[in-house]
Design a protein around this motif. Structure first.
Motif, short mmCIF file in Angstrom:
data_model
loop_
_atom_site.label_atom_id
_atom_site.label_comp_id
_atom_site.label_asym_id
_atom_site.label_seq_id
_atom_site.Cartn_x
_atom_site.Cartn_y
_atom_site.Cartn_z
N VAL A 446 0.83 -1.20 0.00
CA VAL A 446 0.00 0.00 0.00
C VAL A 446 0.87 1.25 0.00
CG1 VAL A 446 -1.69 1.34 1.32
CG2 VAL A 446 -1.93 -1.15 1.14
N PHE A 447 1.94 1.25 0.79
CA PHE A 447 2.84 2.40 0.84
C PHE A 447 3.48 2.64 -0.52
CE2 PHE A 447 7.02 4.30 1.27
CZ PHE A 447 6.75 5.41 2.05
N ALA A 448 3.98 1.61 -1.16
CA ALA A 448 4.62 1.75 -2.47
C ALA A 448 3.63 2.32 -3.48
CB ALA A 448 5.16 0.41 -2.95
N LEU A 449 2.41 1.86 -3.42
CA LEU A 449 1.39 2.31 -4.37
C LEU A 449 1.09 3.79 -4.20
CD1 LEU A 449 -0.37 0.83 -6.54
CD2 LEU A 449 -2.19 0.77 -4.82
N ARG A 450 1.14 4.29 -2.97
CA ARG A 450 0.69 5.65 -2.69
C ARG A 450 1.81 6.66 -2.50
NH1 ARG A 450 -4.42 6.52 -1.50
NH2 ARG A 450 -3.87 8.35 -0.24
N ARG A 451 3.00 6.24 -2.10
CA ARG A 451 4.01 7.21 -1.68
C ARG A 451 5.32 7.17 -2.45
NH1 ARG A 451 1.70 11.37 0.89
NH2 ARG A 451 0.19 10.63 2.45
N MET A 452 5.59 6.13 -3.19
CA MET A 452 6.86 6.06 -3.90
C MET A 452 6.79 6.83 -5.22
SD MET A 452 8.41 2.20 -3.48
CE MET A 452 9.88 2.65 -4.47
N ALA A 453 7.74 7.73 -5.42
CA ALA A 453 7.87 8.41 -6.70
C ALA A 453 8.76 7.57 -7.61
CB ALA A 453 8.47 9.80 -6.51
N GLU A 454 8.52 7.64 -8.90
CA GLU A 454 9.35 6.91 -9.85
C GLU A 454 10.60 7.72 -10.19
OE1 GLU A 454 10.99 4.30 -11.16
OE2 GLU A 454 8.92 3.54 -11.13
N THR A 455 11.77 7.09 -10.16
CA THR A 455 13.04 7.76 -10.49
C THR A 455 13.72 7.15 -11.71
OG1 THR A 455 14.19 6.30 -8.93
CG2 THR A 455 13.43 8.43 -8.09
N LYS A 456 13.08 6.20 -12.32
CA LYS A 456 13.66 5.50 -13.48
C LYS A 456 14.05 6.49 -14.58
CE LYS A 456 12.14 2.69 -17.37
NZ LYS A 456 10.95 2.06 -17.99
N GLY A 457 15.29 6.35 -15.08
CA GLY A 457 15.74 7.10 -16.25
C GLY A 457 16.00 8.57 -16.03
N ARG A 458 16.03 9.05 -14.80
CA ARG A 458 16.26 10.46 -14.50
C ARG A 458 17.67 10.66 -13.95
NH1 ARG A 458 11.96 12.23 -17.33
NH2 ARG A 458 10.06 11.21 -16.64
N THR A 459 18.27 11.78 -14.29
CA THR A 459 19.54 12.12 -13.67
C THR A 459 19.29 12.52 -12.23
OG1 THR A 459 19.51 14.47 -14.20
CG2 THR A 459 20.38 12.99 -15.90
N LEU A 460 20.33 12.46 -11.42
CA LEU A 460 20.19 12.88 -10.03
C LEU A 460 19.80 14.35 -9.94
CD1 LEU A 460 23.31 11.09 -8.47
CD2 LEU A 460 20.93 10.29 -8.54
N GLU A 461 20.26 15.15 -10.89
CA GLU A 461 19.93 16.57 -10.90
C GLU A 461 18.46 16.81 -11.27
OE1 GLU A 461 23.80 15.92 -10.33
OE2 GLU A 461 22.88 15.33 -12.23
N GLU A 462 17.92 16.00 -12.17
CA GLU A 462 16.50 16.11 -12.52
C GLU A 462 15.61 15.73 -11.35
OE1 GLU A 462 16.62 15.30 -17.36
OE2 GLU A 462 16.39 13.62 -15.98
N ILE A 463 16.01 14.71 -10.61
CA ILE A 463 15.25 14.31 -9.43
C ILE A 463 15.26 15.44 -8.39
CG2 ILE A 463 15.13 12.68 -7.50
CD1 ILE A 463 16.39 10.59 -9.44
N GLU A 464 16.42 16.07 -8.21
CA GLU A 464 16.52 17.18 -7.27
C GLU A 464 15.64 18.34 -7.70
OE1 GLU A 464 19.90 20.14 -5.33
OE2 GLU A 464 20.46 18.17 -6.11
N THR A 465 15.64 18.65 -8.99
CA THR A 465 14.81 19.73 -9.50
C THR A 465 13.33 19.44 -9.28
OG1 THR A 465 16.44 20.32 -11.19
CG2 THR A 465 14.18 21.05 -11.56
N SER A 466 12.93 18.17 -9.42
CA SER A 466 11.52 17.81 -9.21
C SER A 466 11.10 18.04 -7.76
CB SER A 466 11.28 16.36 -9.62
OG SER A 466 11.80 15.46 -8.67
N LEU A 467 12.02 17.88 -6.82
CA LEU A 467 11.72 18.18 -5.43
C LEU A 467 11.50 19.67 -5.24
CD1 LEU A 467 14.26 15.89 -3.55
CD2 LEU A 467 11.78 15.85 -3.22
N LEU A 468 12.35 20.48 -5.84
CA LEU A 468 12.28 21.92 -5.67
C LEU A 468 11.04 22.51 -6.31
CD1 LEU A 468 16.04 22.83 -6.24
CD2 LEU A 468 14.83 22.51 -4.07
N ASP A 469 10.58 21.93 -7.44
CA ASP A 469 9.39 22.49 -8.10
C ASP A 469 8.10 21.74 -7.76
OD1 ASP A 469 9.31 20.20 -9.71
OD2 ASP A 469 10.24 21.17 -11.43
N GLY A 470 8.17 20.82 -6.78
CA GLY A 470 6.96 20.18 -6.27
C GLY A 470 6.39 19.07 -7.10
N THR A 471 7.17 18.48 -8.01
CA THR A 471 6.64 17.41 -8.87
C THR A 471 7.26 16.05 -8.55
OG1 THR A 471 8.32 17.86 -10.57
CG2 THR A 471 6.23 19.07 -10.74
#
Length: 482
Positions: A446-471
């Motif tokens: 249930v937790f994985a279904l509701r709370r895990m964001a997908e990080t597949k194929g993203r650079t570490l910098e893109e993941i960081e940017t997604s945190l800063l812009d709320g996505t």
């Protein structure tokens, strides 16, 4: 550190090689560093077999709680090791910290093997935990910061594969050395791969992200030139890393700011459920749990070898799938199989401290089959994803502290589950314990279904940017590219 304040520094030694200098270099780095995972797997897994033989000489044959303490105390040390290693690696560098971990593995593995009494053994097992916890934090970060984005998942997950290989080697050692009751050799043998780990790390480069955070731009570029396929990739990644650097490493308080909070929730949740679902504790106690289920000593250690084989095979399969299906999807697909396997074992085994002999040969076959299925479905999904996920989701400024926090939660949960599981199985019944673990696997799904964001194929910098812009994370939706 901002791009304007980055200090250029000439690389030591010869000029930097051209981009794409060695196609296999990142794989070599990942394989060499992931030996730390093998040591983690061996040193935590070998106690299950050694315990069958040391409990008599150590005078604890009739005390299951003390037996649990001998097993769990390494995890208590791992809590401290995981907490300290992130800040140490931010200050010293990823590579020197990894080498320090290798030295701890060597010293305290030998210490366990020569321990003259229970007190010394407990101290050595605790100190060995410093290395285990340290490896769990620093090795995935080191690999992730050097791996190309397209294969970062697969290369970082080699750490998990090597944990399984180490566990398998521990079970094999226990089965081979068991007839001679050579438990001291079982514990001390880990010093051999630890020495190879130390030697291998001496020839590997520092993380370019850490180098650039210290203003050592020329050295960072030289390292990237060896691990990327083109000069354009090097330039792009240098710019991306600069864009995430600030004057100094972020504080612990910054880790809990609203922008970073979704990563903390996801990371802490994955850490918690990766252990409360039972896989690590069952690894540590597999021979003893099989004995409680009515298997003989030789059959118990041999069955544990089967567990090690299945865990290794399905971890490799999980790594193959993690870049094709994604982190979240792999967990969502895998955990239901683990729930079914645990539920069947719960129904077949006693819910009290009754007689295991009531389970006939056919029943034992079903139990061992379900146990192997549990390791296939849980070990091939949630366990594959955990360490990779921790190394991906936190911003660079707080990555060391973020991975330390998730590793800390993981090790605390691991310690508590390990301390209680065998004792509870002995006093309350193996079936009851497996039933509770089935419920925890449902909650993890249930937790994985509701709370895990997908990080597949993203650079570490893109993941960081997604945190800063709320996505970053909304019920598992993929992060948005820039």
């Amino acid at each position: 550190m901002s791009a304007r304040t980055v200090r250029a520094e000439a690389p030591t030694g010869s000029a930097a090689p051209p981009a794409g200098h060695s196609r296999g270099f990142t794989l070599l780095i990942a394989l060499s560093a992931s030996v730390g995972g093998l040591l983690y797997g061996y040193d935590t897994g070998i106690i299950g077999s050694a315990l069958l033989h040391l409990k008599g000489p150590m005078g604890i044959a009739d005390d299951t709680f003390v037996q649990s303490a001998v097993t769990a105390i390494t995890l208590l040390g791992a809590i401290l090791g995981a907490l300290l290693t992130g800040p140490v690696s931010d200050r010293m560098g990823r590579r020197p910290t990894t080498m320090l971990v290798a030295v701890l593995f060597i010293v305290f593995a030998v210490g366990c093997g020569v321990a003259p009494d229970l007190t010394v053994l407990l101290v050595m097992r605790f100190l060995l935990g410093l290395a285990v916890g340290g490896a769990s934090q620093i090795v995935p970060v080191y690999i992730a910061e050097l791996a190309p984005p397209a294969v970062r998942g697969a290369q970082t997950s080699l750490f998990q594969v090597m944990i399984c290989v180490g566990t398998l080697l521990a079970y094999l050692s226990g089965h081979v050395l068991g007839p001679s009751h050579a438990w001291r050799w079982m514990l001390a043998l880990a010093a051999v791969p630890a020495l190879l780990f130390l030697i291998g790390m001496a020839f590997l480069p520092e993380s370019p992200r850490w180098l650039l955070s210290r203003g050592r731009e020329a050295q960072a570029r030289a390292v990237l030139a060896r691990v990327r396929s083109s000069a354009d990739e090097v330039d792009t990644e240098m710019d991306d890393i600069r864009g995430t650097l600030h004057t100094e490493q972020g504080s612990w308080r910054e880790l809990f700011q609203p922008a970073v909070r979704p990563a903390v929730v996801a990371g802490v949740g994955v850490a918690l459920f990766s252990q409360i679902t039972g896989i690590s504790a069952i690894i540590y106690y597999a021979p003893s749990l099989l004995e409680l289920s009515g298997f003989g000593e030789s059959a118990s250690t041999l069955g544990s070898v089967g567990v090690g084989v299945v865990l290794t095979v399905f971890t490799v399969l999980g790594i193959y799938l993690v870049e094709r299906w994604g982190r979240r999807k792999l967990v969502v697909i895998g955990l239901p199989g683990a729930v079914v396997a645990l539920a069947v074992m719960a129904l077949m085994l006693p819910w009290s401290s009754g007689s295991p002999e009531v389970l006939g040969g056919g029943g034992q076959t079903v139990v061992i089959t379900c146990l192997l299925a549990y390791f296939a479905f849980n070990g091939g999904s949630l366990s594959v994803v955990a360490w990779l996920y921790f190394a991906e989701i936190f911003p660079l400024r707080v990555r060391g502290k973020g991975t330390s926090l998730t590793a800390l939660v993981l090790w605390i949960t691991n310690f508590l589950v390990t301390l209680l599981l065998y004792f509870a199985a002995d006093r309350l019944g193996v079936g009851l314990v497996f039933g509770v673990l089935a419920l925890f696997n449902v909650l993890a799904w249930v937790f994985a279904l509701r709370r895990m964001a997908e990080t597949k194929g993203r650079t570490l910098e893109e993941i960081e940017t997604s945190l800063l812009d709320g996505t970053f994370a909304a019920h598992g939706r993929p992060v948005r590219t820039r």
